[in-house]
Design a protein around this motif. Structure first.
Motif, short mmCIF file in Angstrom:
data_model
loop_
_atom_site.label_atom_id
_atom_site.label_comp_id
_atom_site.label_asym_id
_atom_site.label_seq_id
_atom_site.Cartn_x
_atom_site.Cartn_y
_atom_site.Cartn_z
N VAL A 139 0.87 -1.27 -0.03
CA VAL A 139 -0.07 -0.02 0.00
C VAL A 139 0.80 1.21 -0.10
O VAL A 139 0.58 2.32 -0.87
CB VAL A 139 -0.93 -0.06 1.17
CG1 VAL A 139 -1.55 1.32 1.12
CG2 VAL A 139 -2.10 -0.97 1.17
N ARG A 140 1.90 1.28 0.72
CA ARG A 140 2.91 2.41 0.88
C ARG A 140 3.40 2.63 -0.57
O ARG A 140 3.68 3.62 -1.02
CB ARG A 140 3.99 2.12 1.70
CG ARG A 140 3.45 2.44 3.26
CD ARG A 140 4.39 1.94 4.36
NE ARG A 140 4.08 1.99 5.74
CZ ARG A 140 3.95 0.88 6.54
NH1 ARG A 140 4.89 -0.26 6.06
NH2 ARG A 140 3.48 0.95 7.66
N GLN A 141 3.80 1.52 -1.15
CA GLN A 141 4.33 1.77 -2.69
C GLN A 141 3.66 2.01 -3.59
O GLN A 141 3.97 3.21 -4.19
CB GLN A 141 4.76 0.27 -2.86
CG GLN A 141 6.30 -0.09 -2.36
CD GLN A 141 6.48 -1.75 -2.62
OE1 GLN A 141 5.71 -2.38 -3.41
NE2 GLN A 141 7.29 -2.25 -1.90
N LEU A 142 2.30 1.85 -3.44
CA LEU A 142 1.19 1.97 -4.54
C LEU A 142 0.84 3.71 -4.17
O LEU A 142 0.51 4.49 -5.15
CB LEU A 142 -0.09 1.19 -4.33
CG LEU A 142 0.31 -0.21 -4.89
CD1 LEU A 142 -1.00 -1.07 -4.66
CD2 LEU A 142 0.60 -0.31 -6.40
N ALA A 143 0.66 4.13 -2.74
CA ALA A 143 0.23 5.39 -2.79
C ALA A 143 1.43 6.23 -3.15
O ALA A 143 1.15 7.44 -3.81
CB ALA A 143 0.23 5.72 -1.20
N ALA A 144 2.65 6.11 -3.11
CA ALA A 144 3.81 6.72 -3.94
C ALA A 144 3.64 6.94 -5.28
O ALA A 144 3.75 7.75 -6.06
CB ALA A 144 5.04 6.10 -3.43
N SER A 145 3.46 5.36 -6.11
CA SER A 145 3.43 5.43 -7.33
C SER A 145 2.32 6.34 -8.10
O SER A 145 2.21 6.82 -9.15
CB SER A 145 3.32 3.89 -7.88
OG SER A 145 4.35 3.20 -7.35
N TYR A 146 1.04 6.27 -7.17
CA TYR A 146 -0.27 6.87 -7.89
C TYR A 146 -0.50 8.29 -7.17
O TYR A 146 -1.56 8.59 -7.43
CB TYR A 146 -1.32 5.89 -7.74
CG TYR A 146 -1.43 4.81 -8.62
CD1 TYR A 146 -1.69 4.78 -9.70
CD2 TYR A 146 -0.88 3.51 -8.12
CE1 TYR A 146 -1.80 3.63 -10.71
CE2 TYR A 146 -0.84 2.32 -9.13
CZ TYR A 146 -1.16 2.35 -10.12
OH TYR A 146 -0.87 1.41 -11.09
N ASP A 147 0.53 8.87 -6.62
CA ASP A 147 0.32 10.09 -5.98
C ASP A 147 -0.78 10.07 -5.15
O ASP A 147 -1.62 11.25 -4.97
CB ASP A 147 0.27 11.07 -7.04
CG ASP A 147 0.47 12.50 -6.39
OD1 ASP A 147 1.19 12.73 -5.42
OD2 ASP A 147 -0.03 13.47 -7.17
#
Length: 278
Positions: free
Chosen positions: A150-158
């Motif tokens: 989730v942390r990675q995806l939050a960064a990837s999708y702003d």
């Protein structure tokens, strides 16, 4: 701070997706749909107070798995053309035996990508390490993997990340409802404050100034354990054996966008509905 104001069409619309976490379970209120209030209602009310004109829909229903949220909530949410979306999904899947974590998180990313593609401000949440029972400790590794992704995806999708895992306040048992899995009213208010802080929206929610919890005697601890097992654990396993969930007979609390009154909030809206036209 983020701009969570109007979209390009001048509309301010908040849509919440998820399961019991977002529906508001644990924050009981008989005056509101499904008998709960929750953090998302509170966020909607503070948005409306800060900027009149906000509309709000909450599609979350307790017990829903990620596949249900994709199948039942995604398309209705997209059709509403939101300017703000909150999503917590997958927590129930983590507690199911046989869950394929790679497949689960791939589906989660597809959901995040569709929502991020709307251009709305997207808010994601990690999951908390709830200390319910030693029986659930084997699931802790899944929770860690979920949170990392989730942390990675939050960064990837702003997306805005509300890192629920890191909130020390939730180590106090008074932040949890009697079932020990859902937040109490105090927990929901605390989380609402965190979401609003992340969005830069003013509010007056303040943490509970509690005295340290009283130490329990062994007899009191045993009594509480027996009551918890009888009231919550055994019924939960009974439902699993029957293949039913608490959300099977429920509909979303706010299935269509409602304009949130600046004064009186959603309780005022419900009162207006009950009173009918003048």
């Amino acid at each position: 701070m983020r701009d969570v104001g109007a979209d390009q069409n001048g509309r301010r619309r908040y849509v919440a997706l998820g399961d019991s976490f977002t529906e508001g379970v644990g924050d009981w209120n008989s005056l509101l749909p499904n008998g709960v209030r929750g953090w998302a209602d509170r966020v909607a009310e503070k948005l409306a107070k800060a900027q009149p004109g906000w509309e709000y829909a909450n599609l979350a229903v307790r017990s829903k798995r990620l596949r249900h949220i994709i199948d039942e909530q995604l398309e209705p949410a997209l059709a509403m053309e939101p300017s703000l979306v909150t999503l917590y999904a997958g927590g129930n899947d983590l507690l199911d035996f046989g869950t394929d974590m790679d497949a689960l998180m791939d589906d989660y990313e597809l959901l995040v990508a569709r929502l991020a593609g709307t251009g709305a401000t997207l808010v994601l949440f990690t999951g908390f390490d709830v200390k319910v029972s030693a029986v659930l400790e084997p699931f802790k590794k899944r929770n860690t993997l979920y949170n990392e992704r989730v942390r990675q995806l939050a960064a990837s999708y702003d997306a805005v990340l509300v890192d629920y895992w890191c909130f020390d306040a939730f180590h106090d048992r008074r932040m949890w409802a009697a079932d020990r899995l859902h937040m109490s009213k105090a927990g929901h208010k605390y989380l609402a404050a965190q979401v609003l802080d992340h969005l830069g929206v003013p509010h007056k929610f303040t943490p509970k100034d509690w005295e340290p919890p009283a130490q329990m005697s062994l007899r009191e601890w045993e009594r509480r354990q027996r009551r918890w097992v009888n009231d919550w654990v055994l019924p939960l396993f009974g439902r699993k054996l029957r293949g039913v969930t608490l959300g099977d007979s429920l509909s979303p609390r706010w299935p269509e966008p409602v304009k949130v009154p600046r004064k009186g909030g959603l309780k005022k809206l419900m009162q207006q509905r009950q009173d009918g036209p003048p």
